[in-house]
Design an enzyme around this catalytic site. Sequence first.
Site, PDB file in Angstrom:
ATOM      1  N   ARG A 443       0.877  -1.179   0.000  1.00 59.32           N
ATOM      2  CA  ARG A 443       0.000   0.000   0.000  1.00 59.32           C
ATOM      3  C   ARG A 443       0.910   1.223   0.000  1.00 59.32           C
ATOM      4  O   ARG A 443       1.747   1.399   0.872  1.00 59.32           O
ATOM      5  CB  ARG A 443      -0.898  -0.007   1.239  1.00 59.32           C
ATOM      6  N   GLU A 451     -11.079   5.358  -4.826  1.00 58.40           N
ATOM      7  CA  GLU A 451     -11.388   3.924  -4.731  1.00 58.40           C
ATOM      8  C   GLU A 451     -11.991   3.402  -6.037  1.00 58.40           C
ATOM      9  O   GLU A 451     -12.691   4.127  -6.756  1.00 58.40           O
ATOM     10  CB  GLU A 451     -12.351   3.663  -3.577  1.00 58.40           C
ATOM     11  N   ARG A 504      -0.595  -5.324   4.753  1.00 63.43           N
ATOM     12  CA  ARG A 504       0.092  -4.830   3.559  1.00 63.43           C
ATOM     13  C   ARG A 504       1.335  -4.038   3.947  1.00 63.43           C
ATOM     14  O   ARG A 504       1.333  -3.333   4.955  1.00 63.43           O
ATOM     15  CB  ARG A 504      -0.848  -3.943   2.730  1.00 63.43           C
TER      16      ARG A 504
END
Length: 721
Positions: A443, A451, A504
């Site tokens: 990320r 998004e 992540r």
Amino acid sequence: MKKSAVCRSLAHVMLALSLVLMNFSGLYANDVSAEAEQITAEDLFISEYIEGSSYNKALEIYNGTGEAVDLADYRLELYSNGAGSPSQHVDLSGELEHGEVFVIAHGNAAEEILDMADLIHSTVVNFNGDDAVALVKGEELLDTFGEIGVQADFAKDVTRVRQSHVTSPNTAYDTAEWQDYAKDTFAYLGNHTMDGVDPDEPEEPEEPGELQSIADARELSDGTAVTVEGVVTVSNDALRVGAQFTTYVQDETGGINVFAYEQKNLPDVEKGDKIKVAGTLDTYNGLKELIPTSIEVIEQDQELPEPIEISLSELQDEATAESLEGQLVQLNGYINNVPDTPAGGGYNVSIIDADFNGTILRVMENALDISQVPSGYWYDVTGIVSQYNSYQLIPTEQADIQTADEQPDPPSAEGIYESTVERITDGDTIHLRDPVLGGTKVRFLNMDTAETYTAHNKDPERAEINANQKYFGDLAADYIGTLIEPGDEVLVKIGQEPTDDYGRLLAEIIRKEDGMNINLEMVRQGMAVTYFIAPYDETVYPEYQAAVKAAKDAGLGIWDPEEPLMELPFEFRAMDDQKGFLRYVGNSDTMKYVLPDDWAEVPVEKRVFFASEEEAESYGYTRSDGEEPGEGNQPEEVEIIPLQLHVIATIWMRDLIGLQQDAHVVINISHKKKTSLLLLTKPQIDWLRMKNITLRVTDGTVSKTFHMRDITKPMMLISLD
């Protein structure tokens, strides 16, 4: 494209012939073999659908036609929210061999799904249980999952697998053609069974032979029939996912996984049982398995093998790990992050040592309570060495994860690592080919892009906002693809916190060939907004914030005054999840911070986000209204009467809905002169945190107070002892 191999191989079914005949006796009634009269499918069809937690979404297409099929003639279509025409589509390509499947997955799905994927497509594979999917050949509708033009929650939080008797596509969706499995069941993905399909491997195995050691059996080739004896090291119930049967057995020479897709009449086995297993050998994602035709429990309550003490660095050596596969081991390591949600029936927890050697703890939901394993500690872990393309450890019960007596400083992952881009998920997420700190999903740090997922909040008044967010999300994903692409060598710059709540990696990605900082370039071009969450790198902060101000002033990308991004990504998520704003926002110029709902008072190029007022003040910020935290008019306490269940007290979610922001709540857990324990669930904690509730739990004599905005645990069991 994955070999179906009829539930990994037809040999498994043939070896279990006595079981299969019970269910498919009609197939063999005329004494005609599948080889002589092979049943084939009329065309390709959808063989599996996964709609799980978060982005765990996938579709599988199966070829049982008897010959290779050119996928260029086919496409998948998504019909969102009862639409009568396609909302999204993707044209397929490549060649799908007979007996193989083609898997299409969402780019943010769990690793277990992505490992099986042939195609990543986050727009078509973005259904929410009320959307229909169609397989189209040319211009002809071939197969459907769901009813086109009808919106209903018919397939939410479920895995559905096409029944084995289905041999043709169907334009009229029929639930009788599908078998349901629990949410986040991934075990059937990557293979499919259709009656009579023979993928020509392997040949029929021999009958089980003489008893032999597990070590000797492991040296034999897949498809070989063997019989072994050993002690069960984990009860099959602890590892159960759906109808599967799986356990591990160990003798004095080695260990091995015992696995069957369906338990049927195989007996349950408990840790400490000594069993005899007859079956055939197989390998799945690197793990050596014994597919059982029979299991006999010889003795019970046997002493378990002594775990072998190893280090995480030793587990990195493939030869060492392979020699220990299937056996109990014990090691020490640090757990930095525990996922909030499971994937495929279990949690993937990263554990590392001081030198950043690491592995995954595969913690199954039925084996132990993950909430009792807080992150931020060193642990002594006992588990079984397993494999899912890379080696991992499976704890089998709560006692297998113990807080270590010695708690040295946490390892610091901060630094720059080399890797290669595997694939791009969206504008701020990629996958690496070569793991960094044991992880491959990144990320991007210090920035945020719009998004790409289908909005959860279906309020008609948000339709334009949702479409706008999706448009800019896709634009960012396309643009980052012009900066880096699969195969590019990159530098991965890890900051103070190496991972987020989802496991992540948090990093800046730097193109190795010319040193371009991809994170910063996305901000410069107006494809991303800056997003600094404490703790953050204060040395790079000025450059990023100058870049976002320049992009905004120039009207680039999301800042285009004619067609701007209507809600910044963090704003969209807060409205879409309907949880509201949770972080305090600091102004780096004035060194003042505002309440979460007042975030817009701080210019974008001066924003820093904090989890709490205390964290903001630790960075030298003060409240913008001049009040100290907790000052001002204190609201009266709102009393909530708990529901008493023996020694556990609980509360209704409905009692929380009407609470005002910043309310003070008191719960008395005294019951019949005895003090109970108060259980708070994740939805209740999330709501109390969002409302910034101060909670006082009392028994009338002793009290404990909790500022819920600071609570990060997924569950609380509060005791006043």
